[in-house]
Design a protein around this motif. Sequence first.
Motif, PDB file in Angstrom:
ATOM      1  N   PRO A 195       0.817  -1.221   0.000  1.00  0.00           N
ATOM      2  CA  PRO A 195       0.000   0.000   0.000  1.00  0.00           C
ATOM      3  C   PRO A 195       0.846   1.265   0.000  1.00  0.00           C
ATOM      4  CG  PRO A 195       0.087  -0.920   2.207  1.00  0.00           C
ATOM      5  CD  PRO A 195       0.853  -1.861   1.323  1.00  0.00           C
ATOM      6  N   ASN A 196       1.406   1.577  -1.151  1.00  0.00           N
ATOM      7  CA  ASN A 196       2.286   2.735  -1.247  1.00  0.00           C
ATOM      8  C   ASN A 196       2.035   3.442  -2.585  1.00  0.00           C
ATOM      9  OD1 ASN A 196       4.332   4.557  -0.688  1.00  0.00           O
ATOM     10  ND2 ASN A 196       5.939   3.225  -1.466  1.00  0.00           N
ATOM     11  N   PRO A 197       1.620   4.710  -2.586  1.00  0.00           N
ATOM     12  CA  PRO A 197       1.331   5.559  -1.420  1.00  0.00           C
ATOM     13  C   PRO A 197       0.062   5.099  -0.696  1.00  0.00           C
ATOM     14  CG  PRO A 197       0.790   6.700  -3.455  1.00  0.00           C
ATOM     15  CD  PRO A 197       1.466   5.438  -3.860  1.00  0.00           C
ATOM     16  N   TYR A 198       0.156   5.128   0.615  1.00  0.00           N
ATOM     17  CA  TYR A 198      -0.862   4.511   1.470  1.00  0.00           C
ATOM     18  C   TYR A 198      -2.252   5.127   1.267  1.00  0.00           C
ATOM     19  CZ  TYR A 198      -3.003   2.673   5.749  1.00  0.00           C
ATOM     20  OH  TYR A 198      -3.837   2.043   6.644  1.00  0.00           O
ATOM     21  N   ILE A 200      -3.580   6.874  -1.179  1.00  0.00           N
ATOM     22  CA  ILE A 200      -4.173   6.631  -2.497  1.00  0.00           C
ATOM     23  C   ILE A 200      -4.642   5.187  -2.617  1.00  0.00           C
ATOM     24  CG2 ILE A 200      -3.690   6.573  -4.972  1.00  0.00           C
ATOM     25  CD1 ILE A 200      -1.789   8.917  -4.544  1.00  0.00           C
ATOM     26  N   ALA A 201      -3.825   4.242  -2.122  1.00  0.00           N
ATOM     27  CA  ALA A 201      -4.202   2.825  -2.184  1.00  0.00           C
ATOM     28  C   ALA A 201      -5.499   2.570  -1.426  1.00  0.00           C
ATOM     29  CB  ALA A 201      -3.076   1.967  -1.611  1.00  0.00           C
ATOM     30  N   LEU A 202      -5.611   3.125  -0.230  1.00  0.00           N
ATOM     31  CA  LEU A 202      -6.828   2.909   0.577  1.00  0.00           C
ATOM     32  C   LEU A 202      -8.045   3.565  -0.052  1.00  0.00           C
ATOM     33  CD1 LEU A 202      -7.209   1.374   3.319  1.00  0.00           C
ATOM     34  CD2 LEU A 202      -4.842   1.727   2.640  1.00  0.00           C
ATOM     35  N   TRP A 203      -7.873   4.764  -0.585  1.00  0.00           N
ATOM     36  CA  TRP A 203      -9.010   5.438  -1.204  1.00  0.00           C
ATOM     37  C   TRP A 203      -9.468   4.706  -2.470  1.00  0.00           C
ATOM     38  CZ3 TRP A 203     -12.651   8.236   0.522  1.00  0.00           C
ATOM     39  CH2 TRP A 203     -12.441   9.125   1.580  1.00  0.00           C
ATOM     40  N   CYS A 204      -8.546   4.140  -3.210  1.00  0.00           N
ATOM     41  CA  CYS A 204      -8.919   3.340  -4.390  1.00  0.00           C
ATOM     42  C   CYS A 204      -9.694   2.094  -3.966  1.00  0.00           C
ATOM     43  CB  CYS A 204      -7.670   2.936  -5.171  1.00  0.00           C
ATOM     44  SG  CYS A 204      -6.899   4.298  -6.081  1.00  0.00           S
ATOM     45  N   ALA A 205      -9.226   1.442  -2.897  1.00  0.00           N
ATOM     46  CA  ALA A 205      -9.925   0.247  -2.409  1.00  0.00           C
ATOM     47  C   ALA A 205     -11.310   0.586  -1.873  1.00  0.00           C
ATOM     48  CB  ALA A 205      -9.088  -0.435  -1.321  1.00  0.00           C
ATOM     49  N   ILE A 206     -11.454   1.770  -1.295  1.00  0.00           N
ATOM     50  CA  ILE A 206     -12.775   2.211  -0.821  1.00  0.00           C
ATOM     51  C   ILE A 206     -13.683   2.551  -2.001  1.00  0.00           C
ATOM     52  CG2 ILE A 206     -13.960   4.115   0.355  1.00  0.00           C
ATOM     53  CD1 ILE A 206     -11.633   4.139   2.371  1.00  0.00           C
ATOM     54  N   ALA A 207     -13.106   3.114  -3.069  1.00  0.00           N
ATOM     55  CA  ALA A 207     -13.914   3.599  -4.196  1.00  0.00           C
ATOM     56  C   ALA A 207     -14.459   2.466  -5.067  1.00  0.00           C
ATOM     57  CB  ALA A 207     -13.078   4.551  -5.049  1.00  0.00           C
ATOM     58  N   VAL A 208     -13.661   1.416  -5.303  1.00  0.00           N
ATOM     59  CA  VAL A 208     -14.066   0.386  -6.270  1.00  0.00           C
ATOM     60  C   VAL A 208     -15.387  -0.298  -5.889  1.00  0.00           C
ATOM     61  CG1 VAL A 208     -13.423  -1.810  -7.350  1.00  0.00           C
ATOM     62  CG2 VAL A 208     -11.726   0.009  -7.116  1.00  0.00           C
ATOM     63  N   PRO A 209     -15.593  -0.762  -4.635  1.00  0.00           N
ATOM     64  CA  PRO A 209     -16.900  -1.355  -4.302  1.00  0.00           C
ATOM     65  C   PRO A 209     -18.061  -0.380  -4.479  1.00  0.00           C
ATOM     66  CG  PRO A 209     -15.273  -1.947  -2.646  1.00  0.00           C
ATOM     67  CD  PRO A 209     -14.645  -0.895  -3.509  1.00  0.00           C
ATOM     68  N   LEU A 210     -17.814   0.913  -4.223  1.00  0.00           N
ATOM     69  CA  LEU A 210     -18.877   1.903  -4.411  1.00  0.00           C
ATOM     70  C   LEU A 210     -19.213   2.076  -5.890  1.00  0.00           C
ATOM     71  CD1 LEU A 210     -17.880   4.663  -1.826  1.00  0.00           C
ATOM     72  CD2 LEU A 210     -19.570   2.826  -1.578  1.00  0.00           C
ATOM     73  N   ILE A 211     -18.232   1.912  -6.761  1.00  0.00           N
ATOM     74  CA  ILE A 211     -18.472   1.988  -8.205  1.00  0.00           C
ATOM     75  C   ILE A 211     -19.280   0.772  -8.667  1.00  0.00           C
ATOM     76  CG2 ILE A 211     -17.343   1.924 -10.472  1.00  0.00           C
ATOM     77  CD1 ILE A 211     -15.014   3.504  -9.166  1.00  0.00           C
ATOM     78  N   CYS A 212     -19.030  -0.378  -8.044  1.00  0.00           N
ATOM     79  CA  CYS A 212     -19.727  -1.608  -8.438  1.00  0.00           C
ATOM     80  C   CYS A 212     -21.244  -1.487  -8.278  1.00  0.00           C
ATOM     81  CB  CYS A 212     -19.232  -2.789  -7.604  1.00  0.00           C
ATOM     82  SG  CYS A 212     -17.550  -3.308  -7.977  1.00  0.00           S
ATOM     83  N   ILE A 213     -21.687  -0.788  -7.252  1.00  0.00           N
ATOM     84  CA  ILE A 213     -23.129  -0.727  -6.953  1.00  0.00           C
ATOM     85  C   ILE A 213     -23.912  -0.026  -8.052  1.00  0.00           C
ATOM     86  CG2 ILE A 213     -24.839   0.174  -5.330  1.00  0.00           C
ATOM     87  CD1 ILE A 213     -22.828  -0.417  -3.084  1.00  0.00           C
ATOM     88  N   PRO A 214     -23.551   1.200  -8.490  1.00  0.00           N
ATOM     89  CA  PRO A 214     -24.301   1.808  -9.602  1.00  0.00           C
ATOM     90  C   PRO A 214     -24.170   1.026 -10.910  1.00  0.00           C
ATOM     91  CG  PRO A 214     -22.413   3.170  -8.993  1.00  0.00           C
ATOM     92  CD  PRO A 214     -22.559   2.144  -7.926  1.00  0.00           C
ATOM     93  N   VAL A 215     -23.051   0.349 -11.098  1.00  0.00           N
ATOM     94  CA  VAL A 215     -22.895  -0.479 -12.300  1.00  0.00           C
ATOM     95  C   VAL A 215     -23.925  -1.608 -12.301  1.00  0.00           C
ATOM     96  CG1 VAL A 215     -21.375  -2.154 -13.454  1.00  0.00           C
ATOM     97  CG2 VAL A 215     -20.469   0.056 -12.715  1.00  0.00           C
TER      98      VAL A 215
END
Length: 393
Positions: A195-198, A200-215
């Motif tokens: 997880p580097n940069p930490y 950005i990595a965490l925010w990407c991991a938080i964002a992807v499941p949220l993107i899945c729902i509207p899809v």
Amino acid sequence: MLKEYKLGHGWKVFAIIFSPLLIALFGMLLVMPFIPALNDNLSPSILWFSVPLSLGMMFLGVVTLRDAIKGKFVIDFDRLYNLSTLGNRELLFTEIKGYRTDDKYIYIEPNVQHLKKVKVTKYISGAVEIERWLAERYPDLDQLKAEEEKEAIFANNDFGFSFEERTVKFNQASSVAKILNVIGGLTGAWTLFFPNPYKIALWCAIAVPLICIPVIKYYKGLIRIDKRKDSPYPSIFIAFLLPCVAVFLRALLDYNIFDHSKIWIPMFVIALVMTAIVCLKNAELQSGGKKAIGTIVVFTLFSLAYGFGSIIFLNCYYDQSTPKMFHSKILSKRIRSGKTTSYYLELEPWGERKTAEDVDVSKDFYFEVNESDTVNIYFMKGKFDIPWFELSK
């Protein structure tokens, strides 16, 4: 035709060796609480756990051993049957509707409602031959269902008003699902292992499941949550699963929470909102059958993990409170090994912690300190008033 199939030789030898060891091990665990010389430090309440567990595992050992020796699957002249310790199953050839397979079993389904399916383990000698024999005589029900579902897709007006429109929509959904799964898989691995940069990595991991729902909502059931064998529907299971797991594990690995009481309500709210949005008018889940219920349960569980990890990350990473410093002595050190290795320090009471408790630390910090050393404890309030702390030498 009359042919018998038994457990493969290698698996049979393994079962004959392993089962007695399993029975002996849990037999010892069963009697240990009743031997005075061995139960001095055992709590009486452990009996409620150890006795049922031991009896269950010993029963499993006996069943496994007996099936390895006597269990068999037989194809007779007009029927086939499976002989096992837990019950025999039989079907006439005329009673067979077809077969299904997964990684471990061949399922032979009846065409009569009151009859039960025959399940054959793939660890049996001749499993490939059995599957070939079935394929020559009966339909693959998974393949039939996939073909029926594909026909339903291209006949569904929700996916377009013409065959050409539905084809374009299906191909588009397949591409979107593949892209999301790749992004989700890479993001999950990045967040969990490097997880580097930490941030950005965490925010990407938080964002992807949220993107899945509207899809999922946009494609009206064409893109599914669950991935079923041979299903024509594209799935984004990996895109949702891996980032949720990564966020959850990062929270456990990176932060020491002093008091979890304020996590549970927002965690459940996040999970319930995510599940409710996904379930609303979702064609995948409208059947209400066991498969739909299982999908909802799995989605909710991973949503809970997502909520837990997200809250802890936001609470700790963005905490700007002034830390309070405490000191504590290391009473003992221990390492717990399994699929992963964890490192623990037992610290004497400090601050509002009135009893000695274990703290999970990094491998590097574990080997930097020794028993009886004093460590510094930085106690923080938390962005959402969820207190947490860090250790240093």
